[in-house]
Design a protein around this motif. Structure first.
Motif, short mmCIF file in Angstrom:
data_model
loop_
_atom_site.label_atom_id
_atom_site.label_comp_id
_atom_site.label_asym_id
_atom_site.label_seq_id
_atom_site.Cartn_x
_atom_site.Cartn_y
_atom_site.Cartn_z
N PRO A 1 0.86 -1.31 0.07
CA PRO A 1 -0.19 -0.03 0.14
C PRO A 1 0.80 1.26 -0.05
O PRO A 1 0.93 2.06 0.99
CB PRO A 1 -0.75 -0.19 1.36
N VAL A 2 1.59 1.59 -1.11
CA VAL A 2 2.46 2.74 -1.22
C VAL A 2 1.95 3.64 -2.40
O VAL A 2 1.38 2.87 -3.48
CB VAL A 2 4.00 2.09 -1.30
N PHE B 1 -1.07 0.76 -8.57
CA PHE B 1 -1.15 -0.33 -7.48
C PHE B 1 -0.01 -1.25 -7.29
O PHE B 1 0.53 -1.67 -8.48
CB PHE B 1 -2.44 -1.03 -7.78
N HIS B 2 0.34 -1.70 -6.33
CA HIS B 2 1.59 -2.38 -6.42
C HIS B 2 1.80 -3.90 -5.26
O HIS B 2 0.99 -3.60 -4.58
CB HIS B 2 2.89 -1.48 -5.55
N TRP B 3 2.45 -4.78 -5.94
CA TRP B 3 2.50 -5.79 -5.10
C TRP B 3 4.26 -6.47 -5.29
O TRP B 3 4.94 -6.09 -5.84
CB TRP B 3 1.88 -7.20 -5.92
N VAL B 4 4.47 -7.11 -4.00
CA VAL B 4 5.93 -7.67 -4.15
C VAL B 4 5.61 -9.01 -4.41
O VAL B 4 4.83 -9.80 -3.86
CB VAL B 4 6.52 -7.32 -2.82
N ALA B 5 6.30 -9.64 -5.33
CA ALA B 5 6.56 -10.92 -5.68
C ALA B 5 7.85 -11.60 -5.40
O ALA B 5 8.87 -11.28 -6.71
CB ALA B 5 5.93 -11.10 -7.23
N GLY B 6 8.29 -11.85 -4.41
CA GLY B 6 9.72 -12.46 -4.13
C GLY B 6 10.60 -11.13 -4.43
O GLY B 6 10.74 -10.21 -3.60
N GLY C 1 9.65 11.31 -2.24
CA GLY C 1 9.04 9.89 -2.35
C GLY C 1 9.48 9.22 -3.62
O GLY C 1 9.18 7.80 -3.44
N ASN C 2 10.20 9.52 -4.55
CA ASN C 2 10.74 8.81 -5.53
C ASN C 2 12.10 8.68 -5.78
O ASN C 2 12.95 8.11 -6.73
CB ASN C 2 10.24 9.45 -6.88
N LEU C 3 12.71 9.22 -4.47
CA LEU C 3 13.92 8.76 -4.33
C LEU C 3 14.60 7.56 -3.17
O LEU C 3 13.87 7.96 -2.40
CB LEU C 3 14.82 10.15 -3.79
N LEU C 4 15.12 6.72 -3.67
CA LEU C 4 15.60 5.42 -2.87
C LEU C 4 16.89 5.55 -2.40
O LEU C 4 17.64 5.31 -3.53
CB LEU C 4 15.07 4.47 -3.51
#
Length: 311
Positions: free
Chosen positions: A31-32, A37-42, A212-215
């Motif tokens: 939920p970011v 929409f986003h999911w983590v898959a491995g 928010g778009n800098l990691l």
């Protein structure tokens, strides 16, 4: 987005991920962000976009550009989409949704609106200088100067948008709020048009290089979310990062381009006007009182207050 998309079958993701060589993954909803929409898959990060809100072809061109900036131009700070077995960066799931797949990067993300210290701004400006100095890949779209919702904004500024606001609980409050700021919008559009006449040399821009778009990952600064990449003047990016004269001087030293104060203001205005149009479209459409709708409501209030104060 904080909420999952309505009437969406996650099984579509599992099937589509096979095109990236990912078989039967465990999917965790993330939920970011705001919009997709986003999911983590491995070790993969999956993004699903509603292509009713944005052209599929335009989104594909943006993702292809990001992939080329990373793969062909060698910009290691670009978190680019991975290509599937057919070489595509974007894949349709159904008539409404399309998906892209990214490497999952461990790191510390920021939030939109976070304050950055001088060192953080310097690092971001160095990244932008490298990006802006890169020859544009062939797929790079042109970022239009005019706000996407210009016709809507014109109507709102005259108080005659012409359509009922019957979408949900925020519709009438939003209509009243916008009506009370009609003069503010009219003044912002007039100033925008004056500034839009200023000349500028286009470069490859990210479009949204806010915190928010800098990691920050392992000593590196990465730039994510390339949906808005496009050819535009450098100030399209710089207004979101540079806060001081020293920041602008650092960019000028790196690139030879002295940022134009009028163009910085132009793109600050364009961002706000785009937000107003997007939030209005949200509240005129069917919606419920949800966490995402509350974020949009606060965003509309804050943006109109900012425009009124700046005007």
């Amino acid at each position: 987005m904080r909420e999952r998309p309505e009437d969406f079958d996650e099984g579509l993701l599992r099937t589509a991920l096979k095109a990236w060589g990912i078989d039967a993954p465990a999917l965790t909803y993330a939920p970011v962000g705001f919009g997709d929409f986003h999911w983590v898959a491995g070790d993969r990060f999956v993004t699903v976009a509603d292509v009713r809100r944005r052209s599929y072809d335009a989104l594909r061109a943006a993702l292809d550009t990001a992939a080329a900036l990373r793969g062909e131009a060698g910009l290691e700070f670009v978190v680019a989409p991975l290509r599937d077995a057919e070489g595509a960066t974007l894949r349709r799931l159904d008539r409404r949704y399309a998906m892209s797949v990214f490497p999952y990067e461990e790191g510390r993300p920021g939030e939109f609106g976070d304050e950055q210290d001088a060192d953080e701004r310097a690092a971001a400006i160095d990244v932008l200088a490298a990006l802006h100095g890169t020859p544009p890949p062939l797929p790079t779209p042109v970022s239009p100067v005019q706000p996407a919702g210009r016709a809507l904004l014109e109507g709102l500024s005259r108080g005659d948008d012409g359509l009922p606001w019957l979408g949900g609980p925020y519709s009438e409050p939003a209509r009243d709020l916008v009506a009370g700021h009609a003069r503010t919008l009219r003044g912002a559009l007039e100033e925008f048009d004056r500034l839009a006449e200023r000349p500028g040399e286009p470069v490859v821009t990210h479009g949204e290089p806010h915190p928010g778009n800098l990691l920050r990952a392992g000593g590196r600064l990465l730039l994510v979310d390339w949906d808005t990449v496009g050819m535009a003047v450098p100030e399209r990016d710089l207004w979101l990062v540079a806060e001081t004269g020293d920041d602008l001087a650092r960019y000028a030293d790196a690139t030879g381009h002295t940022p134009d104060q009028g163009l910085l203001r132009l793109h600050r205005l364009r961002w706000a006007l785009d937000d107003v149009a997007e939030f209005v479209q949200w509240f005129r459409a069917p919606h419920a009182r949800t966490p995402d709708a509350e974020v949009a409501w606060r965003g509309l209030q804050g943006t109109l207050e900012l425009l009124a104060h700046d005007g």
